[in-house]
Each structure stands twice: as C-alpha cells, then as structure tokens.
Design an enzyme around this catalytic site. Structure first.
Site, mmCIF file in Angstrom:
data_model
loop_
_atom_site.group_PDB
_atom_site.id
_atom_site.type_symbol
_atom_site.label_atom_id
_atom_site.label_comp_id
_atom_site.label_asym_id
_atom_site.label_seq_id
_atom_site.Cartn_x
_atom_site.Cartn_y
_atom_site.Cartn_z
ATOM 1 N N CYS A 93 -0.570 1.490 12.979
ATOM 2 C CA CYS A 93 -1.267 2.482 13.983
ATOM 3 C C CYS A 93 -1.334 0.890 15.294
ATOM 4 O O CYS A 93 -2.032 0.198 14.972
ATOM 5 C CB CYS A 93 -1.981 3.376 14.218
ATOM 6 N N HIS A 114 3.117 10.684 11.912
ATOM 7 C CA HIS A 114 1.872 9.586 12.213
ATOM 8 C C HIS A 114 1.988 10.685 14.425
ATOM 9 O O HIS A 114 0.960 10.455 14.327
ATOM 10 C CB HIS A 114 2.626 9.081 12.245
#
Length: 238
Positions: free
Chosen positions: A157, A199
């Site tokens: 991320c 996500h």
C-alpha cells in the site's frame, strides 16, 4: 533459489496493491526524497500535489463519507478526482482512495497498464491473473463478493510505504457506484483487478491491508523474495 524462478511461497511483493514499478535508486514514493530532476525544475511553480497520507493518520482508520450525487460535477470534487489520478500515476500505483490523500470521501481511482505489468515476471502476473485495464473512477462504490473462491498473494500500500504482506481476497467481485460525471457504473472484476477493488474499497471503510494480512507474512520490500515462515499458507488460488 534464483530470483528468476521463485518458489510459489516467495513471489515478489507488488506494491499498491501495489507500486507497479520495482524500487530503484532513481525512483521514489510520494513520501520519499525528491528526484534529482525535480530540483532542476523547481522553478516551474506547478501547484503541489497532495502528499500520500501514511498509516497512523486517523483518516486512514475511519469510515469515509459518501459524496452527494449533486456535488459530483462540482469544481471541488472534480479537482479531488484529478489530483487522485495524478498522485496515483506519479507514485506510481495501480489504485488510490481519497482518504490516502487526506480526504475522507468515498472516491477511488484505479488503473493497470501493460507497461506496469511488464515490470514483473510473467509467471507471477499469470498466477495473479493480472491484466491491463483502463482508468476507472468510482464514487460511493458498493462491493459485492462473488462465489467462494479466494487467492493468497502479497500486496502492499502506498500508505504503508516500503512493506508488504499476504492477504486473502476473493477472486471475483461486482462493484457499483457513480462515475466522474455522476452516472451509474458497474464493474465485474476478477483476478488482480478484483484484488485492487477490494483493497481500495477497504480504505473507504477505514481498513488497510495490514488489518487483514496473514500473520507472520509482513515484511519489507527488500525481503520480498525471502521464503515464508514455516506454517504460513502457500500463495495462489484456494
């Protein structure tokens, strides 16, 4: 084990889900140091892009608010969308949620390209069922998981810079919402695109991938090719 032929349980970490480009001395994340060329052109006086918020900031851990449909075509919302696209591409990443630039609104952008995919080994992207897709902008997304099949792969991320971990995700999802003009949009996704959507939608719920990661798989990008600890599940489709 040769990096050209990694074990199934030691596939490299792709970044947001995923920086599409492996780190090198002349690239950086939005939170890293300036590129040399940025110093040469610092007199251009371009409006600064928003910084990517890092883990620990409350905006990443709280639910985002829906965008009022009547506000979608406003200058404010359109600028947020434009900024998100620019930040995602500059990072570079394959997805970004508005909370990642400090804005608690339900907006996501995502895009994967042949160029990004080419930076990774073919056997890895094939296992991930990763295919290019055009830019998607979705406001107020609603995600529905389809079927029972899941897959375990590393992801990372841009808001947890420099790390990755294994996360189990559904292989197929359907996402509905509104596009950048406020028109209804529906995306039926599978494979890696489905992972990216999960996500990014997680971000809108105040969830980041480390909240869902498989224990003992968290690692630095530098250690991405190290084998998983004993007892960790194998990567791939379940």
């Amino acid at each position: 084990m040769s990096k050209m032929h990694p074990r199934p349980d030691s596939l490299p970490i792709p970044a947001d889900p995923i920086s599409p480009i492996p780190p090198s001395p002349d690239t950086h994340s939005r939170t890293g140091s300036l590129r040399p060329e940025s110093l040469l052109h610092n007199q251009d006086k371009k409006p600064p892009m928003p910084e990517i918020v890092q883990v620990g900031d409350p905006v990443l851990h709280e639910p985002a608010q829906e965008v009022e449909p009547g506000e979608i075509r406003s200058a404010r919302i359109q600028k947020i969308i434009d900024d998100m696209i620019k930040v995602m591409r500059e990072a570079p990443g394959v997805g970004l949620a508005a909370p990642q630039i400090g804005i608690p609104l339900q907006i996501i952008v995502l895009e994967d390209t042949k160029e990004y995919i080419s930076y990774h080994q073919e056997d890895v992207t094939k296992a991930q069922d990763r295919c290019p897709f055009d830019l998607l902008v979705i406001l107020n997304p609603k995600l529905e998981k389809k079927g029972n099949r899941t897959a375990l792969f590393f992801e990372g991320c841009l808001s947890v810079d420099g790390f990755g971990a294994v996360v189990e995700r559904h292989l197929q999802v359907e996402v509905t919402g509104l596009d950048h003009d406020g028109k209804p949009v529906k995306v039926d996704a599978s494979g890696w695109q489905a992972r990216i959507l999960q996500h990014e939608c997680d971000h809108l719920d105040g969830t980041i991938y480390v909240d869902k990661m498989v224990p003992r798989t968290f690692r630095t990008a530098r250690n991405s090719n190290q084998p998983l600890a004993f007892g960790c599940p194998k990567l791939g489709v379940r």
